[in-house]
Design an enzyme around this catalytic site. Structure first.
Site, PDB file in Angstrom:
ATOM      1  N   GLY A  19      42.593  11.842 -59.948  1.00 18.78           N
ATOM      2  CA  GLY A  19      41.818  13.031 -60.311  1.00 18.78           C
ATOM      3  C   GLY A  19      40.358  12.877 -59.930  1.00 18.78           C
ATOM      4  O   GLY A  19      39.741  13.793 -59.381  1.00 18.78           O
ATOM      5  N   GLU A 151      60.628  14.345 -61.868  1.00 16.29           N
ATOM      6  CA  GLU A 151      60.135  15.694 -62.144  1.00 16.29           C
ATOM      7  C   GLU A 151      59.080  16.192 -61.170  1.00 16.29           C
ATOM      8  O   GLU A 151      58.779  17.378 -61.159  1.00 16.29           O
ATOM      9  CB  GLU A 151      59.670  15.842 -63.596  1.00 16.29           C
ATOM     10  CG  GLU A 151      58.489  15.005 -63.990  1.00 16.29           C
ATOM     11  CD  GLU A 151      58.928  13.730 -64.710  1.00 16.29           C
ATOM     12  OE1 GLU A 151      59.905  13.099 -64.251  1.00 16.29           O
ATOM     13  OE2 GLU A 151      58.280  13.372 -65.711  1.00 16.29           O
ATOM     14  N   THR A 190      50.101  -5.227 -50.386  1.00 17.83           N
ATOM     15  CA  THR A 190      50.230  -3.845 -49.912  1.00 17.83           C
ATOM     16  C   THR A 190      51.674  -3.337 -50.009  1.00 17.83           C
ATOM     17  O   THR A 190      51.938  -2.168 -49.751  1.00 17.83           O
ATOM     18  CB  THR A 190      49.801  -3.726 -48.428  1.00 17.83           C
ATOM     19  OG1 THR A 190      50.705  -4.491 -47.622  1.00 17.83           O
ATOM     20  CG2 THR A 190      48.390  -4.207 -48.211  1.00 17.83           C
ATOM     21  N   LYS A 191      52.598  -4.222 -50.353  1.00 13.64           N
ATOM     22  CA  LYS A 191      54.013  -3.839 -50.322  1.00 13.64           C
ATOM     23  C   LYS A 191      54.351  -2.609 -51.186  1.00 13.64           C
ATOM     24  O   LYS A 191      55.028  -1.696 -50.732  1.00 13.64           O
ATOM     25  CB  LYS A 191      54.883  -5.035 -50.726  1.00 13.64           C
ATOM     26  CG  LYS A 191      56.389  -4.801 -50.565  1.00 13.64           C
ATOM     27  CD  LYS A 191      56.823  -4.777 -49.107  1.00 13.64           C
ATOM     28  CE  LYS A 191      57.041  -6.197 -48.606  1.00 13.64           C
ATOM     29  NZ  LYS A 191      57.256  -6.254 -47.153  1.00 13.64           N
ATOM     30  N   CYS A 383      32.866  21.498 -83.529  1.00 13.81           N
ATOM     31  CA  CYS A 383      34.025  22.225 -84.040  1.00 13.81           C
ATOM     32  C   CYS A 383      34.427  21.713 -85.430  1.00 13.81           C
ATOM     33  O   CYS A 383      33.770  22.040 -86.400  1.00 13.81           O
ATOM     34  CB  CYS A 383      35.170  22.148 -83.024  1.00 13.81           C
ATOM     35  SG  CYS A 383      36.304  23.527 -83.193  1.00 13.81           S
ATOM     36  N   MET A 386      31.593  20.532 -87.300  1.00 16.80           N
ATOM     37  CA  MET A 386      30.775  21.506 -88.019  1.00 16.80           C
ATOM     38  C   MET A 386      31.437  21.860 -89.349  1.00 16.80           C
ATOM     39  O   MET A 386      30.784  21.987 -90.377  1.00 16.80           O
ATOM     40  CB  MET A 386      30.604  22.795 -87.204  1.00 16.80           C
ATOM     41  CG  MET A 386      29.680  23.788 -87.913  1.00 16.80           C
ATOM     42  SD  MET A 386      29.769  25.476 -87.295  1.00 16.80           S
ATOM     43  CE  MET A 386      30.943  26.182 -88.425  1.00 16.80           C
ATOM     44  N   HIS A 509      32.723  23.961 -78.443  1.00 17.36           N
ATOM     45  CA  HIS A 509      32.755  22.613 -77.856  1.00 17.36           C
ATOM     46  C   HIS A 509      31.760  22.512 -76.706  1.00 17.36           C
ATOM     47  O   HIS A 509      32.114  22.772 -75.558  1.00 17.36           O
ATOM     48  CB  HIS A 509      34.160  22.310 -77.329  1.00 17.36           C
ATOM     49  CG  HIS A 509      35.175  22.124 -78.398  1.00 17.36           C
ATOM     50  ND1 HIS A 509      35.438  20.896 -78.965  1.00 17.36           N
ATOM     51  CD2 HIS A 509      35.981  23.005 -79.027  1.00 17.36           C
ATOM     52  CE1 HIS A 509      36.376  21.034 -79.885  1.00 17.36           C
ATOM     53  NE2 HIS A 509      36.724  22.304 -79.945  1.00 17.36           N
ATOM     54  N   GLU A 511      30.695  20.012 -75.240  1.00  8.28           N
ATOM     55  CA  GLU A 511      30.982  18.902 -74.307  1.00  8.28           C
ATOM     56  C   GLU A 511      31.604  19.374 -73.002  1.00  8.28           C
ATOM     57  O   GLU A 511      31.477  18.709 -71.968  1.00  8.28           O
ATOM     58  CB  GLU A 511      31.888  17.855 -74.974  1.00  8.28           C
ATOM     59  CG  GLU A 511      33.304  18.283 -75.325  1.00  8.28           C
ATOM     60  CD  GLU A 511      33.454  18.866 -76.724  1.00  8.28           C
ATOM     61  OE1 GLU A 511      32.471  19.417 -77.262  1.00  8.28           O
ATOM     62  OE2 GLU A 511      34.571  18.788 -77.287  1.00  8.28           O
TER      63      GLU A 511
HETATM   64  N1  GLN Z   1      41.094  22.400 -86.881  1.00  2.41           N
HETATM   65  C1  GLN Z   1      39.917  23.187 -86.799  1.00  2.41           C
HETATM   66  C2  GLN Z   1      40.223  24.637 -86.500  1.00  2.41           C
HETATM   67  O1  GLN Z   1      41.293  24.957 -86.045  1.00  2.41           O
HETATM   68  C3  GLN Z   1      38.952  22.619 -85.782  1.00  2.41           C
HETATM   69  C4  GLN Z   1      39.445  22.716 -84.380  1.00  2.41           C
HETATM   70  C5  GLN Z   1      38.689  21.828 -83.429  1.00  2.41           C
HETATM   71  O2  GLN Z   1      37.959  20.948 -83.833  1.00  2.41           O
HETATM   72  N2  GLN Z   1      38.882  22.027 -82.154  1.00  2.41           N
HETATM   73  O3  GLN Z   1      39.399  25.498 -86.666  1.00  2.41           O
END
Ligand code: GLN
Length: 537
Positions: A19, A151, A190-191, A383, A386, A509, A511
């Site tokens: 990737g 697969e 390399t095999k 998320c 918080m 999020h 990030e």
């Molecule tokens: N479980 C929490 C929710 O569904 C937080 C989700 C998360 O952190 N992505 O709101």
């Protein structure tokens, strides 16, 4: 210009950086002025990668349009600095589901449904589809797994067919393999690569390029041997020794001449010379010795760091631009409940609580938020991070001992985090979340607004639960600032604690939008606060 296709396959073993290699090649082509699209084909049968365990597949990466995808898409977005869409990732399961539902509808009029042509046609339709949708000059397609897996065969067969349909001169197969080293003699072998190329050829695909991965230096003779045995041009065997710096990969590929070789072999016309200086500077900066800040990452899947891939990268980006090294202390939140792992928290300059689902280890996360609040340690909540910050605040500041999220305690008297009203009736696990990009308006003078330097931002979401507005006033009176709200004022997007050096958390999020060259403002603000704390020691 006719669309060109780069098909990436993996040989010998998985997890050797296919990737990253595909992403880095994308960057080299973008740098030459080409419009690049990327697609990852996942051979597993799951229809919904969003419901897969992070323990098995690492993080679920979320796109602007809310698609829940494989973490490789994060590499593509970070390296190439593009925004991908749903059509950039599909699984065997989705292909089969589509064909089976068509069959159920009677679309095939009683015909026999087979892997060839029905499944392969659907795969081709999707690969050609992204070319059309994006109008890209080059489409990079990565086939997940390793050649030889049962697969992934329909994928390879479909790509083989597609090569004939779009013209052989427009298709390039790149095989990324692993060269093992024998411990006793230190010899690199390399095999396995030869065998894996033989397996590819048995299904009608001769690779045009082999990227040979190893942890050690790979000699020219070894590359020439691979060229000879695998029937690939000498210049097309690219040695790729593992680098200590992820973002060095594009530089290594460029130095090996991969960019020019592809352009020449595919008959493309580059409109500009690649400028790799910023990447060189970035790698130089990474290698330069810097003071270290320690961040405790309190999560649930810490045994597998890939589960927090984007969070880790975002921390690194932010640290780099703050001229510090970040050392992540991985803390299992359930350990904190058992009085373990606190030493890491105590030694850290900052605490980060990332996203998560389910009740295991929740109390540990709440404890971490409490520690950060009481000891004034910089805190970033993502998320769930918080949500636990709000739970702690309700319990510790507003004295609602029983406060919780209704995700973890359905009968709590104080559901400070609760289901969004329009989702109450939904019981299905797949496809019931608030996903993807949503706008957020920032409150002037707040830490969030200061970090962003903007009034309105758009960020990616993946959650079911929300801050419960019934408690908003109480929280504000207690000293919490809801510094980011949805434009209609109904949904809390960012919360922060007023009387604290940096305790900021978002329902989204951040990030996923951090880039090596453009660290995310919230992560930057967080690392800056950690650095200040560290400086005071
Ligand atoms: N479980 C929490 C929710 O569904 C937080 C989700 C998360 O952190 N992505 O709101």
């Amino acid at each position: 210009m006719t669309t060109k296709y780069l098909f990436y396959t993996g040989g010998v073993v998985s997890s050797v950086g296919k990737g990253v290699t595909a992403a880095a090649t994308g960057l080299l082509l973008k740098e030459r002025g080409f419009k690049v699209a990327v697609q990852k084909l996942d051979p597993y049968i799951n229809v919904d990668p969003g419901t897969m365990s992070p323990y098995q597949h690492g993080e679920v990466y979320v796109l602007d349009d809310g698609a829940e995808t494989d973490l490789d898409l994060g590499h593509y977005e970070r390296f190439i600095d593009i925004r991908l869409s749903r059509s950039s990732n599909f699984t065997s399961g989705q292909v089969y589901a589509e064909i089976i539902s068509k069959e159920r509808r009677g679309d095939f009029l009683g015909g026999t449904i087979q892997v060839i042509p029905h499944i392969t046609n659907e795969i081709k339709r999707r690969v050609a589809g992204i070319a059309k949708e994006t109008n890209a000059d080059v489409v990079i397609v990565e086939v997940g797994g390793t050649v030889g897996d049962i697969e992934s065969q329909p994928f390879l067969e479909a790509l083989r067919q597609l090569r004939n349909e779009v013209g052989r001169e427009n298709v390039f197969f790149i095989h990324v393999t692993w060269l093992p080293q024998i411990g006793a003699t230190g010899e690199i072998k390399t095999k396995p690569t030869q065998h894996s190329v033989a397996a590819l050829r048995s299904i009608g695909i001769s690779p045009n390029m082999i990227i040979a991965r190893a942890d050690q230096r790979i000699d020219k003779e070894l590359c020439d041997k691979i060229a000879l045995f695998c029937d690939v041009e000498k210049e097309a065997v690219v040695p790729m020794t593992t680098s200590d710096v992820l973002y060095e990969v594009p530089l290594l590929l460029e130095k090996a001449g991969v960019g020019d070789y592809l352009v020449q072999k595919l008959g493309m016309k580059a409109t500009r010379q690649p400028d790799m200086k910023p990447w060189e500077k970035l790698v130089e900066r990474v290698r330069k010795p810097k003071p270290t800040v320690k961040v405790a990452l309190v999560g649930k899947y810490v045994e597998l760091q890939d589960a927090y891939m984007s969070v880790r990268e975002a921390l690194k980006h932010a640290a780099l631009h703050n001229d510090v090294e970040v050392e992540i202390g991985w803390v299992h939140s359930a350990d904190l409940e058992k009085d373990k792992g606190w030493d890491i928290i105590q030694q850290s300059d900052a605490i980060l609580v990332p996203g998560g689902f389910g009740s295991r280890g929740i109390e540990g996360k709440v404890m971490a938020a409490r520690y950060a609040r009481e000891k004034k340690v910089p805190y970033l909540g993502l998320c769930l991070g918080m949500q636990v910050m709000c739970i702690d605040f309700a319990r510790g500041v507003l004295n609602h001992e029983d406060a919780n999220s209704s995700e973890f305690d359905r009968s709590t008297e104080y559901p400070v985090i609760d289901l969004m009203t329009d989702q109450r009736s939904i019981t299905d696990m797949g496809g019931t979340m608030r996903l993807g990009l949503y706008p957020c308006e920032l409150q002037e003078g707040s830490k969030a607004a200061e970090a962003y330097g903007e009034k309105r931002v758009e960020e990616r979401h993946r959650h079911r639960f929300e801050f419960n507005n019934a408690y908003k006033k109480d929280f504000e009176q207690g000293g919490m600032v809801f510094s980011g709200m949805s434009p209609d004022g109904k949904l809390v997007e960012i919360a922060e604690i007023k009387d604290h050096p940096f305790m900021v958390a978002s329902q989204f999020h951040p990030e996923f939008l951090s880039r090596p060259m453009k660290p995310h403002p919230l992560f930057s603000g967080f690392i800056k606060a950690a650095k200040e704390k560290n400086g005071k020691k």
